[in-house]
Design a protein around this motif. Sequence first.
Motif, mmCIF file in Angstrom:
data_model
loop_
_atom_site.group_PDB
_atom_site.id
_atom_site.type_symbol
_atom_site.label_atom_id
_atom_site.label_comp_id
_atom_site.label_asym_id
_atom_site.label_seq_id
_atom_site.Cartn_x
_atom_site.Cartn_y
_atom_site.Cartn_z
ATOM 1 N N THR A 239 -2.517 1.312 0.021
ATOM 2 C CA THR A 239 -3.257 0.417 -0.570
ATOM 3 C C THR A 239 -2.333 -0.206 -1.680
ATOM 4 O O THR A 239 -2.772 -1.055 -2.486
ATOM 5 C CB THR A 239 -4.553 0.865 -1.290
ATOM 6 O OG1 THR A 239 -4.182 2.002 -2.289
ATOM 7 C CG2 THR A 239 -5.467 1.282 -0.351
ATOM 8 N N CYS A 240 -1.213 0.075 -1.792
ATOM 9 C CA CYS A 240 -0.097 -0.125 -2.852
ATOM 10 C C CYS A 240 1.074 -0.611 -2.255
ATOM 11 O O CYS A 240 1.285 -1.791 -1.936
ATOM 12 C CB CYS A 240 0.002 0.781 -3.930
ATOM 13 S SG CYS A 240 0.877 0.010 -5.432
ATOM 14 N N TYR A 241 2.113 0.112 -2.182
ATOM 15 C CA TYR A 241 3.637 -0.276 -1.928
ATOM 16 C C TYR A 241 3.655 0.261 -0.298
ATOM 17 O O TYR A 241 3.167 1.368 0.009
ATOM 18 C CB TYR A 241 4.607 0.067 -2.577
ATOM 19 C CG TYR A 241 4.512 1.485 -3.075
ATOM 20 C CD1 TYR A 241 5.441 2.492 -2.324
ATOM 21 C CD2 TYR A 241 3.692 2.296 -4.155
ATOM 22 C CE1 TYR A 241 5.109 3.951 -2.849
ATOM 23 C CE2 TYR A 241 3.806 3.479 -4.325
ATOM 24 C CZ TYR A 241 4.442 4.193 -3.855
ATOM 25 O OH TYR A 241 4.478 5.665 -3.958
ATOM 26 N N GLN A 242 4.643 -0.345 0.515
ATOM 27 C CA GLN A 242 4.893 -0.315 1.839
ATOM 28 C C GLN A 242 6.216 0.264 2.174
ATOM 29 O O GLN A 242 7.276 -0.152 1.496
ATOM 30 C CB GLN A 242 4.509 -1.141 2.802
ATOM 31 C CG GLN A 242 3.304 -2.151 2.367
ATOM 32 C CD GLN A 242 2.095 -1.097 2.265
ATOM 33 O OE1 GLN A 242 1.975 -0.314 3.356
ATOM 34 N NE2 GLN A 242 1.165 -1.284 1.363
ATOM 35 N N PHE A 243 6.513 1.180 3.117
ATOM 36 C CA PHE A 243 7.908 1.658 3.428
ATOM 37 C C PHE A 243 8.105 0.683 4.778
ATOM 38 O O PHE A 243 7.309 0.564 5.523
ATOM 39 C CB PHE A 243 7.846 3.084 3.897
ATOM 40 C CG PHE A 243 7.453 3.945 2.741
ATOM 41 C CD1 PHE A 243 7.779 3.486 1.498
ATOM 42 C CD2 PHE A 243 6.818 5.094 2.785
ATOM 43 C CE1 PHE A 243 7.532 4.478 0.577
ATOM 44 C CE2 PHE A 243 6.469 5.907 1.774
ATOM 45 C CZ PHE A 243 6.807 5.589 0.662
ATOM 46 N N LYS A 244 9.475 0.704 4.927
ATOM 47 C CA LYS A 244 10.020 -0.315 6.138
ATOM 48 C C LYS A 244 10.048 0.742 7.385
ATOM 49 O O LYS A 244 10.561 1.668 7.316
ATOM 50 C CB LYS A 244 11.536 -0.703 5.877
ATOM 51 C CG LYS A 244 11.706 -2.174 6.066
ATOM 52 C CD LYS A 244 12.993 -2.473 5.671
ATOM 53 C CE LYS A 244 13.265 -3.985 5.726
ATOM 54 N NZ LYS A 244 14.444 -4.470 5.228
#
Length: 280
Positions: A239-244
Amino acid sequence: MPSYPANKINTPDEQINILQITDLHLSTPVTADDSSSMYSDGMVCQRSFESILQQALSKDIRCDLIIVTGDLVSQVTSTIYDHIFDVLQATHIPFACIAGNHDVTDESGKDLPFSQRKLIARPADSRLLSRHVIETEYWQLLLLDSSITGKIAGEITPTDIDWLCKRLSRCKKPALIALHHHIIPLDSDWIDTHMAKNTERFWEHMLPFEHLKVVISGHTHQEQVRQRQGVTVYSTPSTCYQFKPYEYDFAYDESALPGYRWLQLANNGTVASWVERLDT
Ligand SMILES: [Fe+2]
Ligand SMILES: [Fe+2]
């Protein structure tokens, strides 16, 4: 107001709609007038979590249950859980939360590479569930705690496997398993070293249970879908930051927006699922 945790869900039709949110990573409860810059990361994740919930629940789909698959916090403090539970209670929708690695482990030196950070074991908040069953008319939902205190990686323990086998032998309804750590490698070396351990034994023991249909997890901060033994295995964005995806080393995916997953479980055991991203 539905009592916590959700144990039994009845729906007016023959399907159940589940909202999965995961990896909230709140690090401090903040108030609207808190302008302290030292809490900026916490503020971003808190606002993102609340915006995601608001957006998902304003869509034209009935939400019967919210499952939160771990990493609710990035700093284990009961006031942060109080805030998250207040926000979830205010939806008046039944919900259930399980732990991720960040719910049982604090990391010191967060600006350092992973290998140089210190991991500090923390007890899980008592509201986080382990080996919990949610019954529905046509489905059984089995929630596991895959976290290990003081570690990033997780585990499906022999006791978890025994519990799953007993449940699945006793009840032949289609089954969904929810846990934090991923159970199939995602071709991203750094995150795959931190997946759930003991998964080969898990898959071996699940082989006889054709009514196991779907597994949902968090931890990977990305959308992925895999299949094994007729089971569909979903990873869901944070719901916040994403990993590649598909990176050998740790990398944020700056281009991917916060997200959440819907699962529609039909009475005949079929599943429709999709990810939605936060509107900009
Ligand atoms: Fe996470
Ligand atoms: Fe995690």
